[in-house]
Design a protein around this motif. Structure first.
Motif, PDB file in Angstrom:
ATOM      1  N   LYS A 212       0.818  -1.218   0.000  1.00 20.13           N
ATOM      2  CA  LYS A 212       0.000   0.000   0.000  1.00 20.13           C
ATOM      3  C   LYS A 212       0.844   1.256   0.000  1.00 20.13           C
ATOM      4  CE  LYS A 212      -4.653  -0.759   1.477  1.00 20.13           C
ATOM      5  NZ  LYS A 212      -5.750  -0.145   2.250  1.00 20.13           N
ATOM      6  N   SER A 213       1.973   1.214   0.674  1.00 16.85           N
ATOM      7  CA  SER A 213       2.834   2.391   0.709  1.00 16.85           C
ATOM      8  C   SER A 213       3.583   2.601  -0.605  1.00 16.85           C
ATOM      9  CB  SER A 213       3.843   2.260   1.852  1.00 16.85           C
ATOM     10  OG  SER A 213       4.696   1.150   1.646  1.00 16.85           O
ATOM     11  N   GLU A 215       2.377   1.494  -3.774  1.00 18.21           N
ATOM     12  CA  GLU A 215       1.556   1.339  -4.981  1.00 18.21           C
ATOM     13  C   GLU A 215       1.533   2.608  -5.837  1.00 18.21           C
ATOM     14  OE1 GLU A 215      -2.559   0.639  -4.255  1.00 18.21           O
ATOM     15  OE2 GLU A 215      -2.652   1.978  -2.536  1.00 18.21           O
ATOM     16  N   ASN A 216       1.664   3.759  -5.220  1.00 17.48           N
ATOM     17  CA  ASN A 216       1.638   4.995  -6.003  1.00 17.48           C
ATOM     18  C   ASN A 216       2.966   5.290  -6.699  1.00 17.48           C
ATOM     19  OD1 ASN A 216      -1.075   5.706  -5.430  1.00 17.48           O
ATOM     20  ND2 ASN A 216      -0.452   6.490  -3.416  1.00 17.48           N
ATOM     21  N   GLU A 217       4.056   4.653  -6.232  1.00 16.60           N
ATOM     22  CA  GLU A 217       5.348   4.886  -6.864  1.00 16.60           C
ATOM     23  C   GLU A 217       5.410   4.289  -8.274  1.00 16.60           C
ATOM     24  OE1 GLU A 217       8.286   3.348  -4.273  1.00 16.60           O
ATOM     25  OE2 GLU A 217       7.769   4.672  -2.588  1.00 16.60           O
ATOM     26  N   ARG A 219       2.697   3.660 -10.126  1.00 20.75           N
ATOM     27  CA  ARG A 219       1.400   3.905 -10.766  1.00 20.75           C
ATOM     28  C   ARG A 219       1.559   4.920 -11.890  1.00 20.75           C
ATOM     29  NH1 ARG A 219      -3.356   7.040  -7.516  1.00 20.75           N
ATOM     30  NH2 ARG A 219      -4.782   7.396  -9.269  1.00 20.75           N
ATOM     31  N   HIS A 222      -2.698   9.169 -14.626  1.00 20.54           N
ATOM     32  CA  HIS A 222      -3.975   8.843 -15.286  1.00 20.54           C
ATOM     33  C   HIS A 222      -4.272   9.753 -16.477  1.00 20.54           C
ATOM     34  CE1 HIS A 222      -5.034  12.097 -12.472  1.00 20.54           C
ATOM     35  NE2 HIS A 222      -6.012  12.377 -13.324  1.00 20.54           N
ATOM     36  N   ASN A 262       0.288  -3.102 -16.596  1.00 25.91           N
ATOM     37  CA  ASN A 262       1.073  -2.128 -15.849  1.00 25.91           C
ATOM     38  C   ASN A 262       2.296  -1.673 -16.644  1.00 25.91           C
ATOM     39  OD1 ASN A 262       3.561  -1.771 -13.798  1.00 25.91           O
ATOM     40  ND2 ASN A 262       1.686  -0.995 -12.837  1.00 25.91           N
ATOM     41  N   TYR A 373      -7.783   5.709 -10.237  1.00 26.11           N
ATOM     42  CA  TYR A 373      -7.790   5.065  -8.929  1.00 26.11           C
ATOM     43  C   TYR A 373      -6.540   4.206  -8.764  1.00 26.11           C
ATOM     44  CZ  TYR A 373     -12.709   6.385  -9.133  1.00 26.11           C
ATOM     45  OH  TYR A 373     -13.880   7.101  -9.265  1.00 26.11           O
ATOM     46  N   CYS A 374      -6.069   4.126  -7.523  1.00 25.01           N
ATOM     47  CA  CYS A 374      -4.890   3.311  -7.241  1.00 25.01           C
ATOM     48  C   CYS A 374      -5.270   1.823  -7.245  1.00 25.01           C
ATOM     49  CB  CYS A 374      -4.263   3.721  -5.916  1.00 25.01           C
ATOM     50  SG  CYS A 374      -5.357   3.580  -4.503  1.00 25.01           S
TER      51      CYS A 374
END
Length: 458
Positions: A212-213, A215-217, A219, A222, A262, A373-374
């Motif tokens: 979770k920490s 996942e945005n790295e 991503r 959008h 991805n 969305y993540c």
């Protein structure tokens, strides 16, 4: 101490009178002797055990006082040698029987010790069930060897009684209308996998906290499609629908599919691609993901055959190098599939819900709008939408809240988006995912009616 003559001060200007001086000296000497007698010379000195010491006719100087003190200490140590330690209620004497006074004193000491041991201690007890404060006697300490099993169990149960702080907290929460969730509401979903080494129960929670920490790295942005001059969202959807069919034909693992998408999005967000090479990018992304996830990855010529030989093997390998260079070989990323596995397990439902979750998640991956969305939100929303579609009650419970980290309002927008994709799947021209989930091995979940009640909710 020797007496000294007291010399009175003379006033200035006055002559001394011989007779008066002699008389005054005699009076002062008499008073001085009486005072010295009061101090120590004429007072009986008490020794050890209250016996008076013999009167001393000589003045008590410092050296003589020290000698008397040493004699008194020597006498006291000599008397102590005659007494032994008191064991229980009997005093043992080394040199014979104790004198009457000493024996009586020893008996009094023993009785005092027994009373001190047997006297109960008063303690203050505050009962959480009542409003008052009461004082009760603390029972004497018991020997555990003499206690029975029932008494030990009772004492241990008293230690586990709720504390005053916890009781007051519960009453305060009840007064303000706050409900305290019981621990039984949260199910331990890893209890059955304790002996399964592959389930890594010991640190599975830490793994998902890290996912979770991070996942945005990994991503992709959008809105990256705005920087692409020749391709658009519809072309991307066509490519992903084709890749899902290729993935299904090769019977590859689900991890490979989600990692392929991805890699595709991250590469397209890092560089521009022409319309001609868009399919080549998709093929090379699947080749990289297969080499990372699969035991037996498809061969290059097999992928080229699925593209009707539009590209050569050399072109596929060159594009593979370009993709890895742009991504800096960073392939260990948390995709939505990583969270889907955990959230489906937390849902504790049958295979129908599991297939519906994967159907909605793949529809979301194909549509570009879901990139806002993540991955964890997409996975949790797919589980929530699937439970709504199959009318599973409750729609969201404490176990799902704990393991997903989301409440129902946080998932509502994404869940509605996934349900809208489900509603349009039967009429959409891109039917790769729809046909895949109308088969019986997927329980034909694509044929089930969508959760229109979720779409109607505000």
């Amino acid at each position: 101490m020797a007496t000294r003559q007291v010399i009175l001060p003379k006033n200035r200007g006055e002559a001394p009178i011989p007779g008066a001086v002699k008389q005054k000296n005699m009076v002062a000497e008499t008073k001085n002797r009486r005072a010295l007698g009061d101090i120590g010379n004429m007072v009986a000195v008490c020794g050890v055990n209250g016996k008076p010491l013999p009167q001393v006719s000589r003045p008590i100087t410092r050296s003589f006082c020290a000698q008397l003190l040493a004699n008194a200490q020597a006498a006291a140590s000599e008397n102590n040698k005659n007494l032994m330690a008191v064991n229980g209620n009997v005093a043992i004497v080394a040199d014979g029987a104790l004198p009457d006074k000493k024996a009586a004193l020893a008996r009094k000491l023993v009785q005092k010790k027994d009373v001190a041991k047997s006297k109960p201690e008063e303690i203050i007890e505050i009962s959480p069930d009542t409003d008052g404060v009461r004082v009760k006697e603390k029972p004497p300490q018991l020997n555990k060897e003499k206690l029975g099993e029932n008494l030990l169990d009772e004492l241990s149960s008293r230690k586990q009684a709720p504390t005053l702080t916890s009781t007051l907290t519960a009453r305060s929460q009840a007064a303000y209308g706050l409900s305290v969730k019981q621990k039984e509401d949260i199910v331990d979903i890893d209890a059955a996998d304790v002996n399964n080494d592959l389930a890594v129960v010991e640190y599975v929670e830490e793994m998902y906290s890290y996912y979770k920490s991070a996942e945005n790295e990994s991503r992709p942005p959008h809105a990256y499609m705005d920087s692409q001059p020749e391709i658009n969202e519809k072309m991307r959807a066509i490519l992903i629908d084709w890749l899902i069919q290729v993935h299904y034909k090769f019977e590859l693992s689900p991890e490979t599919l989600y990692l392929t998408i991805n890699i595709l999005d991250r590469y397209l967000s890092a560089t521009t691609a022409s319309r001609r090479e868009l399919q080549l990018v998709g093929m090379s992304a699947m080749l990289v993901a297969s080499k990372y996830e699969e035991i037996w990855a498809p061969e290059v010529n097999e992928l080229v055959g699925f593209s009707d030989n539009t590209y050569s093997n050399n072109q596929v390998l060159l594009m593979e190098k370009r993709i890895l260079g742009k991504l800096e070989w960073n392939l260990t990323v948390p995709t939505p599939y990583v969270f889907l596995v955990r959230f489906i397990k937390a849902s504790m439902t049958d295979s129908d819900v599991e297939n519906m979750v994967y159907f909605l998640a793949e529809l979301g991956m194909m549509n570009y709008a879901t990139l806002m969305y993540c991955p964890s939100v997409i996975a949790a929303s797919a589980v929530y939408a699937a439970r709504c579609t199959l009318n599973k009650t409750p729609l969201w419970n404490e176990t799902l809240k704990k393991h997903t980290g989301f409440q129902e309002p946080q998932l509502m927008d994404c869940a509605k988006l996934l349900v809208s994709f489900h509603s349009a799947a039967a009429e959409n021209k891109l039917k790769g995912i729809y046909r895949k989930y109308t088969s019986m091995d997927r329980k034909a979940v694509a044929l089930l009616p969508p959760a229109k009640s979720l779409l109607a909710a505000n």
